[in-house]
Structures are given as structure tokens and as C-alpha cells.
Motif scaffolding. Structure first.
Motif, PDB file in Angstrom:
ATOM      1  N   LEU A 221       1.158 -12.681  -6.897  1.00  0.00           N
ATOM      2  CA  LEU A 221       1.570 -11.428  -7.527  1.00  0.00           C
ATOM      3  C   LEU A 221       0.360 -10.598  -7.941  1.00  0.00           C
ATOM      4  N   GLY A 222      -0.755 -11.251  -8.239  1.00  0.00           N
ATOM      5  CA  GLY A 222      -1.957 -10.534  -8.625  1.00  0.00           C
ATOM      6  C   GLY A 222      -2.333 -10.679 -10.090  1.00  0.00           C
ATOM      7  N   VAL A 223      -1.891 -11.758 -10.691  1.00  0.00           N
ATOM      8  CA  VAL A 223      -2.257 -12.041 -12.082  1.00  0.00           C
ATOM      9  C   VAL A 223      -3.720 -12.467 -12.127  1.00  0.00           C
ATOM     10  N   HIS A 224      -4.384 -12.213 -13.272  1.00  0.00           N
ATOM     11  CA  HIS A 224      -5.843 -12.372 -13.282  1.00  0.00           C
ATOM     12  C   HIS A 224      -6.354 -13.690 -13.826  1.00  0.00           C
ATOM     13  N   GLY A 225      -5.548 -14.388 -14.556  1.00  0.00           N
ATOM     14  CA  GLY A 225      -6.048 -15.661 -15.076  1.00  0.00           C
ATOM     15  C   GLY A 225      -4.970 -16.449 -15.774  1.00  0.00           C
ATOM     16  N   PHE A 226      -5.233 -17.726 -15.968  1.00  0.00           N
ATOM     17  CA  PHE A 226      -4.244 -18.618 -16.579  1.00  0.00           C
ATOM     18  C   PHE A 226      -4.868 -19.455 -17.671  1.00  0.00           C
ATOM     19  N   LEU A 227      -4.123 -19.661 -18.722  1.00  0.00           N
ATOM     20  CA  LEU A 227      -4.568 -20.576 -19.772  1.00  0.00           C
ATOM     21  C   LEU A 227      -3.425 -21.499 -20.120  1.00  0.00           C
ATOM     22  N   ASN A 228      -3.798 -22.719 -20.407  1.00  0.00           N
ATOM     23  CA  ASN A 228      -2.839 -23.706 -20.829  1.00  0.00           C
ATOM     24  C   ASN A 228      -2.566 -23.516 -22.313  1.00  0.00           C
ATOM     25  N   LYS A 229      -1.359 -23.798 -22.741  1.00  0.00           N
ATOM     26  CA  LYS A 229      -1.095 -23.748 -24.178  1.00  0.00           C
ATOM     27  C   LYS A 229      -1.598 -25.022 -24.831  1.00  0.00           C
ATOM     28  N   SER A 230      -2.876 -25.219 -24.763  1.00  0.00           N
ATOM     29  CA  SER A 230      -3.542 -26.338 -25.431  1.00  0.00           C
ATOM     30  C   SER A 230      -5.027 -26.099 -25.298  1.00  0.00           C
ATOM     31  N   ALA A 231      -5.372 -24.890 -24.791  1.00  0.00           N
ATOM     32  CA  ALA A 231      -6.771 -24.562 -24.531  1.00  0.00           C
ATOM     33  C   ALA A 231      -7.562 -24.513 -25.835  1.00  0.00           C
ATOM     34  N   GLU A 232      -8.845 -24.798 -25.723  1.00  0.00           N
ATOM     35  CA  GLU A 232      -9.728 -24.687 -26.881  1.00  0.00           C
ATOM     36  C   GLU A 232      -9.976 -23.205 -27.169  1.00  0.00           C
ATOM     37  N   PRO A 233     -10.256 -22.871 -28.423  1.00  0.00           N
ATOM     38  CA  PRO A 233     -10.485 -21.459 -28.764  1.00  0.00           C
ATOM     39  C   PRO A 233     -11.616 -20.843 -27.933  1.00  0.00           C
ATOM     40  N   GLU A 234     -12.627 -21.650 -27.670  1.00  0.00           N
ATOM     41  CA  GLU A 234     -13.749 -21.126 -26.884  1.00  0.00           C
ATOM     42  C   GLU A 234     -13.296 -20.724 -25.490  1.00  0.00           C
ATOM     43  N   GLU A 235     -12.395 -21.511 -24.941  1.00  0.00           N
ATOM     44  CA  GLU A 235     -11.922 -21.197 -23.598  1.00  0.00           C
ATOM     45  C   GLU A 235     -11.089 -19.923 -23.607  1.00  0.00           C
ATOM     46  N   VAL A 236     -10.331 -19.755 -24.679  1.00  0.00           N
ATOM     47  CA  VAL A 236      -9.535 -18.534 -24.800  1.00  0.00           C
ATOM     48  C   VAL A 236     -10.462 -17.333 -24.763  1.00  0.00           C
ATOM     49  N   GLU A 237     -11.534 -17.431 -25.526  1.00  0.00           N
ATOM     50  CA  GLU A 237     -12.482 -16.330 -25.606  1.00  0.00           C
ATOM     51  C   GLU A 237     -13.101 -16.061 -24.234  1.00  0.00           C
ATOM     52  N   ARG A 238     -13.530 -17.162 -23.600  1.00  0.00           N
ATOM     53  CA  ARG A 238     -14.187 -17.049 -22.300  1.00  0.00           C
ATOM     54  C   ARG A 238     -13.227 -16.396 -21.290  1.00  0.00           C
ATOM     55  N   ALA A 239     -11.997 -16.838 -21.318  1.00  0.00           N
ATOM     56  CA  ALA A 239     -11.013 -16.338 -20.362  1.00  0.00           C
ATOM     57  C   ALA A 239     -10.782 -14.843 -20.549  1.00  0.00           C
ATOM     58  N   LEU A 240     -10.666 -14.437 -21.815  1.00  0.00           N
ATOM     59  CA  LEU A 240     -10.419 -13.012 -22.086  1.00  0.00           C
ATOM     60  C   LEU A 240     -11.569 -12.166 -21.546  1.00  0.00           C
ATOM     61  N   TYR A 241     -12.790 -12.606 -21.804  1.00  0.00           N
ATOM     62  CA  TYR A 241     -13.945 -11.824 -21.352  1.00  0.00           C
ATOM     63  C   TYR A 241     -14.028 -11.817 -19.836  1.00  0.00           C
ATOM     64  N   ALA A 242     -13.725 -12.993 -19.222  1.00  0.00           N
ATOM     65  CA  ALA A 242     -13.822 -13.073 -17.770  1.00  0.00           C
ATOM     66  C   ALA A 242     -12.831 -12.116 -17.118  1.00  0.00           C
ATOM     67  N   VAL A 243     -11.622 -12.065 -17.644  1.00  0.00           N
ATOM     68  CA  VAL A 243     -10.622 -11.147 -17.069  1.00  0.00           C
ATOM     69  C   VAL A 243     -11.065  -9.706 -17.271  1.00  0.00           C
ATOM     70  N   ALA A 244     -11.607  -9.420 -18.443  1.00  0.00           N
ATOM     71  CA  ALA A 244     -12.039  -8.050 -18.738  1.00  0.00           C
ATOM     72  C   ALA A 244     -13.193  -7.639 -17.835  1.00  0.00           C
ATOM     73  N   ASP A 245     -14.157  -8.558 -17.611  1.00  0.00           N
ATOM     74  CA  ASP A 245     -15.373  -8.187 -16.887  1.00  0.00           C
ATOM     75  C   ASP A 245     -15.232  -8.365 -15.383  1.00  0.00           C
ATOM     76  N   ASN A 246     -14.729  -9.534 -14.961  1.00  0.00           N
ATOM     77  CA  ASN A 246     -14.726  -9.866 -13.534  1.00  0.00           C
ATOM     78  C   ASN A 246     -13.378  -9.694 -12.874  1.00  0.00           C
ATOM     79  N   ASP A 247     -12.414  -9.302 -13.670  1.00  0.00           N
ATOM     80  CA  ASP A 247     -11.081  -9.120 -13.128  1.00  0.00           C
ATOM     81  C   ASP A 247     -10.405 -10.445 -12.801  1.00  0.00           C
ATOM     82  N   PHE A 248     -11.064 -11.576 -13.018  1.00  0.00           N
ATOM     83  CA  PHE A 248     -10.315 -12.827 -12.889  1.00  0.00           C
ATOM     84  C   PHE A 248     -11.024 -13.972 -13.579  1.00  0.00           C
ATOM     85  N   TYR A 249     -10.235 -14.935 -13.962  1.00  0.00           N
ATOM     86  CA  TYR A 249     -10.771 -16.102 -14.644  1.00  0.00           C
ATOM     87  C   TYR A 249     -10.342 -17.327 -13.875  1.00  0.00           C
ATOM     88  N   ARG A 250     -11.333 -18.116 -13.509  1.00  0.00           N
ATOM     89  CA  ARG A 250     -11.012 -19.269 -12.680  1.00  0.00           C
ATOM     90  C   ARG A 250     -11.218 -20.532 -13.502  1.00  0.00           C
TER      91      ARG A 250
END
Lengths: 263, 221, 214
Positions: free
Chosen positions: C98-127
Motif C-alpha cells: 500500500l505504501g506505508v512507511h514503517g512499522f513498530l511493534n507494540k512493545s518497542a523500546e522508547p529509543e526505537e520509537v524515536e528512531r523510527a519517527l525520525y527515519a520516516v520523517a527523513d528517509n521516507d521509510f524505516y526498516r
């Protein structure tokens, strides 16, 4: 009035017994006809009863399946999310204040507890209903099941032979449930160290073999774990699968399930 | 005494067998067996009356004719208790009884054997028996049909009336010499009567056993 | 750098409140708004377009999947991060499609949440592992190989995007302008029929341009 001649007496006896014989034969024919119809009717009734029983089992298994689905969804969406919310708040607290010493340990432990709880919720709900089963199919789901059960004190090896079919309908889910039940038995009751799950795909049937090196199962086990065996037996019957205990002794057991692929 | 009289007396006496069994269970009886019991009592009374009249050399046909009507009515009522379509059966009952009464009163008269009524009674009762058997085959009311009292009773009815009808049809060909004709018929008729009474007795016995076993089982704790 | 405007959609109030609290502790996150379901979120987006949305999949009225679809169709510039309990590969693959940019598990560490948000904002995707896992099984299952022909330059750009370089980094590395980079990127997207960077990664995996080492 003069007496009857001997000829007349014989004539009457012959005629009378002939008539009686005809009547008795007729009555016997009637009774045997009746009995035959009765047997047919009883057979019909027996089949209807069997059908009805099968339907009852079917609906019982169906409702079991929907119930599992419901509980799994509830676990996911409510308890899972709540635990996640708890974790978010703890994380927030952790970032606001610099814990140290015992407080830091407590903080980290709480995080770990929450992580483990979330993992458990996910694991249990997956075991209740592999949500994506109808998309991933039997092979992947059994593989997933094996890897999930792996490392809890036993080694589970998954092997697959033949032309793997992407089999994912309701019958496949039945087969999956049987394997799940067999594995649960092996893990929980047989105290097995290693378990082998073997899928052998033939052109028109699938052979599933579950072997373990546990203590085997006895009749007592069956009674204790009645629901498990009830499920295995009736689900096998519902997909016309033959289940065979190939080996069952103190050194382990082997159970083979033969599932026809086209019903 | 000759052969035919032994048969005649035995025929006359055979009514005692079913009556005796009916006595055993006088109070606990199903409705259809009560109808049969009434029939047996009437039969006994008419036979006794005939015997009395014969000793005074009087005409006995009128007793036989009236008894025939009573027997037809009771047997139709008996079958009615086992079958559906009561309205149809009631109209058959009324019509046939009316005809027989007319016959005994005006057509053939009371003092000759009412052969017409006899034929009609035979046809009606044979039909009822056959229909009842058909009904049993469709309904399958019990597993062991041989324990059903009504089965034996209708066997009796069929034997008696079926045999009678057969005798009526072949009356002219059955004769063993000119003189024997009448006697042969009479003896065969008596034989049929004996068989009928025995079959009725079996039916009553089956009913008796059924009542007894159900009483016993209700007494059991 | 502007602070990121983030909208959160989740049907659990506690989750929303917790997320808002946590997000407020992140440096680059600015305004955070909340919605209880997809429809509320879309109403919010209609008023002011955010940089990012964090979406739950299981929601009443309009679920995460339909909401993503709507957002991608109408507001392609909004970064979508899915936050879910459902990490079954098929769901993930469908969302990638569909073209979604990233995924997080509902158990992710806060740091990962932060990283994911920035990655989607900057690179358009979080892997992350969820995406890799899904792609791996997706590769296992897909048999058809794409017939799209990419030029060597496009292939190069594709591989760099897959390595999670920002547009700026890519254009510097290749000594091209950012505008040229975006031209190339939209060409690649058009050729392989993907709708976003995650789609590009998926394509790269499927055609064995990239090994799944991560």
C-alpha cells in the motif's frame, strides 16, 4: 344324518390344511416384510442420528474455533494495548527522572516484566488462533509453531518433503489444530527432549508424522488429557484423515496422520 | 357321534379359550381388547341360545343373522380404534349395518341364512385387515410385531372372513359328491371358527403378557 | 530544523496519553494530536497536514489499513508509521504494498520509537526486523520476477535508498542535485510500480539486488 365317508374326511383334511398352510405362509411373509422394513428404518434412523452427532461435533468444534478467535482478539487488542500503554508511561517516567541504584533496577525490571507480558500475550493469542493462517498456509504455520515451541526444554525439528502445496483452507486449519494438539501432548505430557515433525506431500494426500522421544502416552494420559484426544479424533474424522499410532512405548511415540488433500 | 359333530362341538367350545384368557386380565385391559371381549361374550350367548333352540327344533338362523351384524359392527369399531379417518370408517359402519338390518328385516328375511350380509361383511372386514397391515408396514409401531395383540386378532379376522369368503365363492365347485357338499362346507366353516378363536386367544395372551410385564416393571424399584 | 507535527490514532485512551507523554520527551517532536479512530484522524489531517501519523491497525469505525489507504491517496506527503500488535507477515506485506512507511511493534523500546519517527520523517521509510522478516517471507513466496528495466544510475540510487541514506546523503554521494535525485526516484517508482521507499526495498529484495543481512 349319515356319517361322512372316509374319502370326504381326507378331502376335508387336505383342503383344510392346504388353506391353513396358505394363511400361515401369508402371515409369515407379512411378519418378515415388517421386520425387514423395521431394520431398514432402524438403519435410516441410525444414520440420521450419526449425522446429527456429527453435526453436533462440527458445531462444537466451530464454536471452539470462534471462541478461540474471540479470546485471541481480546487479548491482543485490549490486554496487549493496555500493557503497551503501561510501558509507554514507565518509559516516560524513566526519561524524566534519572533513576539510580535500587530504583533504576526496579525501573528496568518493570520494563522487562512488561516486555515479557506483551510477548506472552502475543504468544498465547497466536497459539489460540494463528490469525494469518488463511494467508500463510499449513506449512508455514506448522513451521512457525515448531519454532515457537522450540527452546522450551526441547528441540523440535521440522522437515518437509515432496511438492509443498500452499494449503490454507478450513481443512488445513483442522490439520494444523491436530498437529498443534499432538505437539502440545508431546511437550506437556510426554516429557520429550526432541520432537520431529515430518510433512510428506504426495499428489493426493499429506502424511504428517509427529515423533518424540518422550515417555509415550497411556490410557491414563488419554483420560487426563481427554479434551486433547477428543479434539484430535474428531478433527481427524472431520477431514477424513486416518490417524495411526505407529509406536508408543517408554522410549517415545510416533503418530502418523494421513490427510487426503481433496475431499 | 361322528367326525363332523366332534368338529362342531369343538368349534362351539373353542370360544372358551380366548374367554378364559380374557378373564385372567378382566380389569386391566386395553380398549381394543375390551371390544374383543364383548364380542366373545355375545358370541357365547348366541351359541348357547342356538343350542337351546336346536333342542326344541326351532329355527336358529335369525340368531346367526343378528349375531353376524353385531360381530361386523364390533369388529369395525375394533379396527377404528387402530386407524385414522374415523369419519370414513363411521360412515362405512353405518351404511353396512343399515344394509344388513334391511336385509334381515325385509330382503332375505330373518329365517334364512343372510348370505348377502355375509358376503358384504367378508369384503369389508378383509379390506380392513389388509388396510391395517398396510398401515402397520408404514407406521412400524413396534420392533417386534409378533408381540402386538392386534396383529393376532386381525390374523384371526382375516382367516375367518377370508376363509368364509373363499368358501362362498367356490361353494359350487368344492362339493365332494352331491350329498357331502353341505356338510363339507359346514365342517370347514367350523374349522375356520376354531382357528379364529385360537388366534384371538393368542392376541389376548399377548396383551395379557404385555400388561403383566408392564405391571411388574412398574412395581420394580 | 522545524519540529515535527505528529498525530496519533489509537482506540485506547491510555495508549494515546502515554504516547503523547513519551513523544513530548523527544527533541524533534513538536505538536502532538490524538484521534480515537481513523475517521477522527482524517478529520484532523484535513484541517492541518502533519509530518507524521502513528496508526494503530485495530480501531473501530475506520481501521488502520483503510486509514492508511485514504491518507496515501489524498496526502502522500504524510509519513505513516504503523504501531501494532499484529506483526504477521501478510498484514505487513499488504501494508508495504500500500505504501506505508514503517512499522513498530507494540512493545518497542522508547529509543526505537524515536528512531523510527525520525527515519520516516527523513528517509521516507524505516526498516526494522518486522519489515525484513515480512520481506524475506514475501520473497520466499513470490515467484514472479519483475520485468522492469532500471538504468545503472537508477539501480545505484535504488540501492542507496535501501541502505537508508537520506535524500541529501544520496545526492551528495552521487554528486547530483536533490531535485535530480527526486526525479530519478519517481522514475524508479513508476517503473517498478511501487508507491514508496518501502516498496523499493521490497522490489530490491524480490529481485535479489539486496541480501537480507539485517
Amino acid at each position: 344324518m349319515e356319517g361322512l365317508s372316509q374319502g370326504e374326511v381326507i378331502y376335508i383334511i387336505v383342503l383344510g390344511s392346504l388353506g391353513m398352510f396358505l394363511f400361515i405362509a401369508g402371515f409369515a411373509v407379512f411378519i418378515s416384510m415388517y421386520q425387514k422394513r423395521m431394520l431398514q428404518e432402524q438403519e435410516k434412523r441410525r444414520i440420521i442420528e450419526l449425522d446429527y452427532q456429527q453435526q453436533m461435533i462440527q458445531s462444537q468444534i466451530d464454536s471452539q474455533e470462534t471462541e478461540r478467535k474471540r479470546i485471541a482478539a481480546d487479548l491482543h487488542d485490549s490486554i496487549g494495548s493496555l500493557l503497551w500503554a503501561a510501558k509507554l508511561n514507565i518509559a516516560y517516567l524513566g526519561r524524566l527522572s534519572n533513576f539510580n541504584g535500587e530504583m533504576k533496577d526496579s525501573y528496568l525490571e518493570t520494563m522487562k516484566i512488561l516486555d515479557q507480558s506483551i510477548d506472552s500475550v502475543k504468544r498465547i493469542s497466536w497459539e489460540l488462533t494463528p490469525e494469518a493462517f488463511h494467508n500463510t498456509g499449513l506449512s508455514s504455520s506448522i513451521m512457525e509453531l515448531c519454532s515457537r515451541l522450540n527452546g522450551k526444554g526441547q528441540v523440535i525439528v521440522f522437515k518437509e518433503k515432496g511438492n509443498q502445496l500452499f494449503w490454507k483452507d478450513d481443512r488445513a486449519l483442522m490439520a494444523f489444530r491436530i498437529v498443534q494438539e499432538l505437539l502440545n501432548n508431546a511437550v506437556k505430557h510426554a516429557k520429550a527432549n526432541s520432537i520431529l515433525v515430518n510433512l510428506n506431500w504426495n499428489s493426493n494426500r499429506l502424511l504428517i508424522e509427529v515423533q518424540d522421544d518422550g515417555i509415550g502416552f497411556t490410557l491414563n494420559d488419554k483420560i487426563r488429557n481427554g479434551v486433547g484426544w477428543w479434539n484430535i479424533m474428531h478433527r481427524s474424522k472431520m477431514i477424513d484423515a486416518a490417524i495411526e499410532v505407529k509406536q508408543n512405548h517408554q522410549q517415545g511415540s510416533a503418530i502418523e496422520l494421513t490427510v487426503p488433500l481433496s475431499s | 357321534m361322528q367326525f363332523e359333530f366332534y368338529i362342531a362341538y369343538f368349534s362351539f367350545g373353542s370360544i372358551v379359550i380366548p374367554l378364559f384368557i380374557a378373564m385372567l386380565q378382566w380389569k386391566r385391559m386395553t380398549d381394543e381388547l375390551k371390544i374383543l371381549r364383548t364380542l366373545l361374550i355375545i358370541s357365547l350367548l348366541s351359541d348357547l341360545l342356538s343350542l337351546v333352540l336346536i333342542t326344541y327344533s326351532l329355527n336358529t338362523y335369525w340368531i346367526g343373522n343378528i349375531f353376524m351384524i353385531a360381530q361386523l359392527a364390533l369388529l369395525i369399531i375394533l379396527f377404528r380404534s387402530q386407524l385414522q379417518y374415523h369419519n370414513v370408517i363411521n360412515s362405512i359402519l353405518l351404511t353396512s349395518i343399515l344394509f344388513c338390518l334391511l336385509n334381515v328385516g325385509f330382503i332375505q328375511g330373518p329365517f334364512v341364512f343372510n348370505s348377502l350380509s355375509n358376503v358384504i361383511a367378508c369384503l369389508i372386514l378383509i379390506s380392513f385387515c389388509l388396510y391395517y397391515f398396510y398401515h402397520l408396514l408404514n407406521d412400524l409401531p413396534t420392533i417386534h410385531i409378533q408381540h402386538l395383540p392386534m396383529l393376532w386378532i386381525s390374523f384371526g379376522v382375516l382367516t375367518y372372513y377370508g376363509g368364509n369368503f373363499f368358501l362362498f365363492l367356490v361353494k359350487n365347485y368344492l362339493t365332494y359328491g352331491e350329498t357331502g357338499s353341505h356338510k363339507t362346507m359346514w365342517i370347514l366353516h367350523n374349522l375356520l371358527n376354531i382357528v379364529k378363536n385360537i388366534l384371538f386367544a393368542i392376541g389376548l395372551w399377548k396383551g395379557y403378557r404385555k400388561v403383566r410385564s408392564s405391571t411388574l416393571s412398574s412395581l420394580a424399584p | 530544523m522545524n519540529k515535527l507535527k505528529v498525530y496519533i490514532a489509537d482506540d485506547h485512551t491510555f495508549v494515546r496519553k502515554g504516547m503523547i507523554r513519551l513523544l513530548n520527551t523527544f527533541d524533534r517532536i513538536g505538536e502532538v494530536k490524538e484521534a480515537a479512530n481513523g475517521n477522527e484522524l482524517i478529520a484532523l489531517v484535513k484541517k492541518t497536514i502533519p509530518d507524521l501519523v502513528v496508526l494503530d491497525l485495530e480501531m473501530p469505525e475506520k481501521n488502520g489499513f483503510d486509514t492508511s489507504k485514504h491518507l496515501i491517496d489524498h496526502y502522500p506527503e504524510v509519513g505513516i508509521l504503523i504501531l501494532t500488535m499484529h506483526t504477521e507477515e501478510v498484514f505487513i506485506l499488504n501494508l508495504i504494498e500500500l505504501g506505508v512507511h514503517g512499522f513498530l511493534n507494540k512493545s518497542a523500546e522508547p529509543e526505537e520509537v524515536e528512531r523510527a519517527l525520525y527515519a520516516v520523517a527523513d528517509n521516507d521509510f524505516y526498516r526494522n526486523e518486522i519489515v525484513n522478516h515480512a520481506l524475506r517471507s514475501g520473497v520466499r513466496r513470490s515467484t514472479e520476477a519483475s520485468s522492469a528495466k532500471l538504468s545503472p544510475r537508477e539501480l545505484e540510487i535504488l540501492l542507496l535508498i535501501c541502505k537508508e541514506l537520506t535524500p541529501h546523503e544520496v545526492s551528495t554521494r552521487l554528486q547530483i542535485s536533490e531535485k535530480t535525485f527526486f526525479n530519478h526516484r519517481s522514475n524508479i517508482l513508476g517503473k517498478i510500480g511501487a508507491r514508496g521507499n518501502v516498496g523499493l526495498v521490497k522490489y530490491a529484495y524480490q529481485n535479489h539486488l539486496l541480501e537480507l543481512s539485517a
